[in-house]
Write a protein that holds these residues in place. Sequence first.
Motif, mmCIF file in Angstrom:
data_model
loop_
_atom_site.group_PDB
_atom_site.id
_atom_site.type_symbol
_atom_site.label_atom_id
_atom_site.label_comp_id
_atom_site.label_asym_id
_atom_site.label_seq_id
_atom_site.Cartn_x
_atom_site.Cartn_y
_atom_site.Cartn_z
ATOM 1 N N ARG A 67 0.884 -1.187 0.000
ATOM 2 C CA ARG A 67 0.000 0.000 0.000
ATOM 3 C C ARG A 67 0.907 1.218 0.000
ATOM 4 N N THR A 68 0.602 2.192 -0.832
ATOM 5 C CA THR A 68 1.486 3.349 -0.966
ATOM 6 C C THR A 68 0.765 4.690 -0.856
ATOM 7 N N GLU A 69 -0.455 4.679 -0.361
ATOM 8 C CA GLU A 69 -1.204 5.920 -0.213
ATOM 9 C C GLU A 69 -0.484 6.817 0.804
ATOM 10 N N GLY A 70 0.046 7.927 0.358
ATOM 11 C CA GLY A 70 0.753 8.830 1.264
ATOM 12 C C GLY A 70 2.241 8.553 1.397
ATOM 13 N N LEU A 71 2.765 7.547 0.701
ATOM 14 C CA LEU A 71 4.179 7.186 0.812
ATOM 15 C C LEU A 71 5.055 8.206 0.097
ATOM 16 N N LYS A 72 6.129 8.627 0.761
ATOM 17 C CA LYS A 72 7.057 9.567 0.145
ATOM 18 C C LYS A 72 8.478 9.233 0.577
ATOM 19 N N LEU A 73 9.385 9.206 -0.395
ATOM 20 C CA LEU A 73 10.803 9.006 -0.131
ATOM 21 C C LEU A 73 11.439 10.382 0.000
ATOM 22 N N HIS A 79 23.763 11.018 3.106
ATOM 23 C CA HIS A 79 24.067 9.635 2.747
ATOM 24 C C HIS A 79 22.854 8.716 2.664
ATOM 25 N N GLY A 80 21.645 9.270 2.800
ATOM 26 C CA GLY A 80 20.495 8.380 2.728
ATOM 27 C C GLY A 80 19.158 9.086 2.658
ATOM 28 N N GLN A 81 18.134 8.263 2.381
ATOM 29 C CA GLN A 81 16.759 8.724 2.283
ATOM 30 C C GLN A 81 15.885 7.835 3.163
ATOM 31 N N ARG A 82 14.739 8.344 3.551
ATOM 32 C CA ARG A 82 13.790 7.577 4.345
ATOM 33 C C ARG A 82 12.413 7.632 3.695
ATOM 34 N N HIS A 83 11.689 6.521 3.820
ATOM 35 C CA HIS A 83 10.292 6.494 3.402
ATOM 36 C C HIS A 83 9.435 6.915 4.595
ATOM 37 N N PHE A 84 8.497 7.819 4.336
ATOM 38 C CA PHE A 84 7.557 8.284 5.349
ATOM 39 C C PHE A 84 6.144 8.109 4.839
ATOM 40 N N CYS A 85 5.204 7.936 5.759
ATOM 41 C CA CYS A 85 3.792 8.056 5.432
ATOM 42 C C CYS A 85 3.434 9.525 5.670
ATOM 43 N N MET A 86 2.987 10.205 4.645
ATOM 44 C CA MET A 86 2.656 11.618 4.765
ATOM 45 C C MET A 86 1.291 11.822 5.422
ATOM 46 N N LYS A 87 0.535 10.741 5.624
ATOM 47 C CA LYS A 87 -0.755 10.856 6.304
ATOM 48 C C LYS A 87 -0.597 10.859 7.824
ATOM 49 N N CYS A 88 0.239 9.931 8.347
ATOM 50 C CA CYS A 88 0.378 9.828 9.805
ATOM 51 C C CYS A 88 1.760 10.239 10.307
ATOM 52 N N GLY A 89 2.720 10.412 9.392
ATOM 53 C CA GLY A 89 4.060 10.848 9.771
ATOM 54 C C GLY A 89 5.025 9.742 10.138
ATOM 55 N N SER A 90 4.601 8.494 10.042
ATOM 56 C CA SER A 90 5.486 7.381 10.410
ATOM 57 C C SER A 90 6.720 7.325 9.523
ATOM 58 N N CYS A 91 7.862 7.114 10.144
ATOM 59 C CA CYS A 91 9.102 6.820 9.422
ATOM 60 C C CYS A 91 9.147 5.311 9.264
#
Length: 149
Positions: A67-73, A79-91
């Motif tokens: 599921r990728t609704e709200g997913l943002k890299l 030196h790196g990137q993180r995936h976050f949920c833009m709906k709830c803010g979870s890393c």
Amino acid sequence: QPLPRGELLAARTGEAKGGCACGACTFVAAVFPGDLQHCYCNLCRRLSGAASMTWVPASNDTFRWTRTEGLKLVRTTRHGQRHFCMKCGSCLTIVYDSQPDCTWPVAGALDDDSLKEQSWYRIIHICCSMMQPWFSLPDDGLPRLKYAG
């Protein structure tokens, strides 16, 4: 002693599942059985609101978003990137530039029953030089690295 890469790939777990707090972003992956890193860097502490974040590596061959609704890299460091949920803010993950074939889900995002008993062969504390002065590591005998390694 870490296993050679070929043995690591052969020794993956079954499918581990996880996701964000609101359920908009979910993933499955066969994580490597045994590598676990507790990170105390400033960014991990601030993103988690806790003394550390724990990371588990997964090969991109097996990692996939379900599921990728709200997913943002988001690029969070040089030196790196993180995936976050833009709906709830979870890393949810970290992806190091130096390891383009690997995604590291945060262990706290894994479903509670996702990882059955493991024989963790390499558990380490990293970025211990950045640990909060009020936090004391337990006398667990695990390696403690000053920085990430």
